[in-house]
Design an enzyme around this catalytic site. Structure first.
Site, mmCIF file in Angstrom:
data_model
loop_
_atom_site.group_PDB
_atom_site.id
_atom_site.type_symbol
_atom_site.label_atom_id
_atom_site.label_comp_id
_atom_site.label_asym_id
_atom_site.label_seq_id
_atom_site.Cartn_x
_atom_site.Cartn_y
_atom_site.Cartn_z
ATOM 1 C CD GLN A 8 57.646 27.855 24.847
ATOM 2 O OE1 GLN A 8 58.551 27.044 24.668
ATOM 3 N NE2 GLN A 8 57.823 28.964 25.548
ATOM 4 C CB ALA A 26 61.277 20.367 29.234
ATOM 5 C CG HIS A 27 60.799 24.632 26.414
ATOM 6 N ND1 HIS A 27 60.297 25.905 26.408
ATOM 7 C CD2 HIS A 27 61.393 24.473 27.616
ATOM 8 C CE1 HIS A 27 60.578 26.478 27.546
ATOM 9 N NE2 HIS A 27 61.238 25.644 28.293
ATOM 10 C CG ASN A 28 64.303 24.980 23.146
ATOM 11 O OD1 ASN A 28 63.456 25.648 23.724
ATOM 12 N ND2 ASN A 28 64.520 25.084 21.861
#
Lengths: 343, 343, 343
Positions: free
Chosen positions: C200, C241-243
């Site tokens: 990540q 969560a990511h992004n």
């Protein structure tokens, strides 16, 4: 397991007011499941459905109801409620790491804090001004006790517990790691085009004998306090918003959440990941099943649910698609009935 | 990004057993999206739906399937599964802060704990009696390793991880901040008018190569252990109750929760905020979609769901109101059919 | 409460541009509810439904709308939006523990970190290499600021906040205990029979004036950053969560969760335990009611819901059983209609 504990069946019978059946000299050094217990371990049968396992158990002894005694091939303790008797006896065999009285040298304690000489303060704890740690309380490593907070006598904060401010814990409260109590309630006012924060001026009061599971969060009140009465039992990752009031002996399973100012009764059971909307009241002895959402006040004891049953995804997609048209279907059904009656 | 990493396309092709297409001397110093990557960055195309982006990319090179090579305007690595190849290559460019072997002076380590000389113990860590930290393990700041817990070789606890008691982590386990493993399972017996706590005498065993997301909680077992087999992947804020058993290679998305003694198979995919009730069994290779609740055991591989679809609130209110009367509607429908057949 | 604060009604009127009605010399030393406020406390009436309480209040003064002034038996401040005016005034009476500038001796600060002389770094904080703490920022006890992270001016990390890596907080950001920002996004590629982790490589950017509730987790991006624009307000135990990209002024209630790469608009309200699936877009000014799941992109402002209403468990079981057969019922309904039309 506490490797030191060793009791005869007779001793256990006397101590917990149970009737001993079979060899009263049987030595018990631990507890186990019916399937797994060995010759010096005590097991129990709570649900008669599993009575068949009694014949095969290798346990040293078993706690049973009177009615299951006949099926029992090993010495036994007879109890009205074997599960409760087991809970009490098993506690003898639990090994809890020792927590010596005194303050670990790495802890940071404000001069104005009052820490009982019989309390145990673990490594890296931070105790801020005017906080009070009462007799026999145990703070494991990394606890943070904010300004003016009170940890009642014999309470145990396992590790890494944060009490932010204006938090009072009663006696014998057990708090697991990662818990945050007394953080700001989520209060916002919308001012034309942006949010204004409402200061959270209340506190949190936790009654005697409560248990708070790992990573659970309990916010402090906006004006009045957030309250848990005595013997409230919260599992992990539960969210209790500001000004919630939880009645005595209520238990909530993991990931349940209660929104602001909701009032939950006594002896309620809130299922896992169930939710209660804000400003509602829930009567005493209400059970909410897992993942249900309480959207209106509940005035009567009983069991309540929402949601749909699990289906194979293909079947579920069809049900779900039809759900969107339920109102239309109901109208069409009524129209057909009218036609039918008119004929 | 790891600013030191610099590889030619040829080197990457050889190392990861891929075919190189175009200028093999292209230097790669990082990775990026098709839209964002620059002249020395490697990108990838996994989903052919986005193949059109290949024409416009400014990436130095792209990992593609054979079938997308023709559309590719820049040098390429050809892979059977570009996403997997990308995952492996991108790891070269990840910057992980160094963790020097040894124990930070602010850490508190019990004399009886065994810490490998090649392990790294960060600031303010607390390692209690008889704990074991194996070779190459990295504990970031503020980790708490309870009595007798084991952190396997090459495992990495990023920061602020709590292992309470009787927890064993396998090798190469990655644990993110805020995780609590080995806290008390939620076991209560109701004794007339109040709760009695059941001591939680089991532990937790986490297999090799597992990953545990931030603020996830995993309780220890009541008698036997809670178990995650190898390569289980848990996202953030997941709740695993006592005596749960999770099969190898199963992945769970954020906020999923599994109740006590449930047994989840291998290669399962549990969606975000999905739940599994206690004492159920879920077969291998089962997918549960987001926010579904598993209320009965699942014996066959497949995809399962519950819930209703999102609607505009006005429309949803009508559907929801009708849902409460579904039983009545079904009966009225049957009655009409009977009438119709009787005619 | 801030025991020092003491203002006349006239002073408050002038400072917050409100009209004073009644005795302008009334001294105000705190705030309270209409029911609970005493002679020197200020209360407010926001919802006209409770106007009847104005007659009985013992508050020293009340903030009201013009239209409620007649019913008011005590001195008053007249505001267009009493709730907003109350929020601003109440802040004067909030007691925030002092945080002296400087670095607590128990903190561990890397030599390359830059800490403003006006910042306050609490006990046991760990600040890693190249991190930046700007002017007036306050880090309560036990905060961990990972390599290269930035805490903007006047931001306040209450306690036990973890910024893992590549995290930038804007100015005046308020972060509550237990929050983890910048942990690994949950990115996995399936390689034949096991998982490969995707590094990540992105970061997290949090805009000015955001607030992040206790035990909330915000993962860093896979390649690009996870972003919260300014004035985003997150309650406790939220998972981002990511992004994910969250637009300015959006507020989310406790236990909401947003899956990877979802893009939420500005001025949205996401209800408690609501979820948004990955890669979706939600328009500006969308409200999602509690526990709903957003399964498709939402293009228009409005209120959206999913789920079923709470019922008594017996009734719910019937509805739920029928839900599984909705497709069949709809077909049978259509068949009956066809029969009816054919007659």
């Amino acid at each position: 397991m506490n490797v030191q504990a060793n009791h005869s069946l007779a001793e256990l019978a006397e101590r917990f007011d149970l009737r001993c059946h079979g060899d009263a000299d049987t030595r018990i050094t631990g507890v186990g499941t019916l399937a797994g217990a060995g010759a010096h371990q005590l097991s129990f049968l709570s649900n008669s459905k599993y009575a068949a396992q009694l014949a095969d158990t290798h346990a040293g002894a078993v706690i049973v109801r009177e009615e299951n005694l006949a099926a029992c091939s090993v010495p036994a303790l007879v109890a009205r409620d074997p599960y409760v008797a087991y809970a009490k006896i098993a506690a003898l065999f639990e090994h809890i790491p020792t927590a010596p009285a005194g303050i670990h040298p790495s802890a940071v304690v404000a001069p104005s804090a009052r820490v009982s000489a019989s309390a145990s303060i673990g490594p890296c704890c931070v105790i801020e001004s005017d906080a009070v740690i009462e007799d026999g309380a145990v703070l494991g490593p990394h606890c943070i006790i904010g300004e003016g907070c009170v940890v009642g006598a014999q309470s145990r904060l396992v590790a890494r517990v944060t009490l932010v401010i204006r938090v009072t814990l009663g006696k014998r409260v057990l708090v697991h790691p990662g818990v945050v109590i007394g953080s700001d309630g989520f209060g916002l006012a919308f001012d034309t085009d942006h949010w204004i924060k409402l200061p959270q001026l209340g506190g949190v009061r936790i009654g005697d004998d409560c248990e708070i599971g790992a990573n659970t969060t309990i916010d402090r009140g906006a004006l009045d306090d957030t309250v848990l009465e005595e013997d409230v039992r919260l599992d992990n990752q539960i969210q209790i918003a500001h000004n919630v009031h939880v009645g005595a002996h209520t238990a909530m399973a993991g990931c349940a959440a209660v929104a602001g100012s909701a009032k939950i009764g006594r002896y309620c059971m809130i299922g896992g990941n169930a939710g209660v909307l804000g400003h509602l009241e829930v009567a005493d002895r209400v059970t909410i099943t897992a993942k249900s959402l309480v959207t209106h006040s509940i005035r009567e004891a009983g069991e309540y649910s929402s949601g749909t049953p699990l289906q194979d995804n293909r079947a579920w997609r069809k049900s779900a698609a039809r759900f969107k048209h339920l109102d239309e279907y109901a109208r069409r059904l009524s129209a057909l009935e009218k036609d039918s009656n008119d004929e």
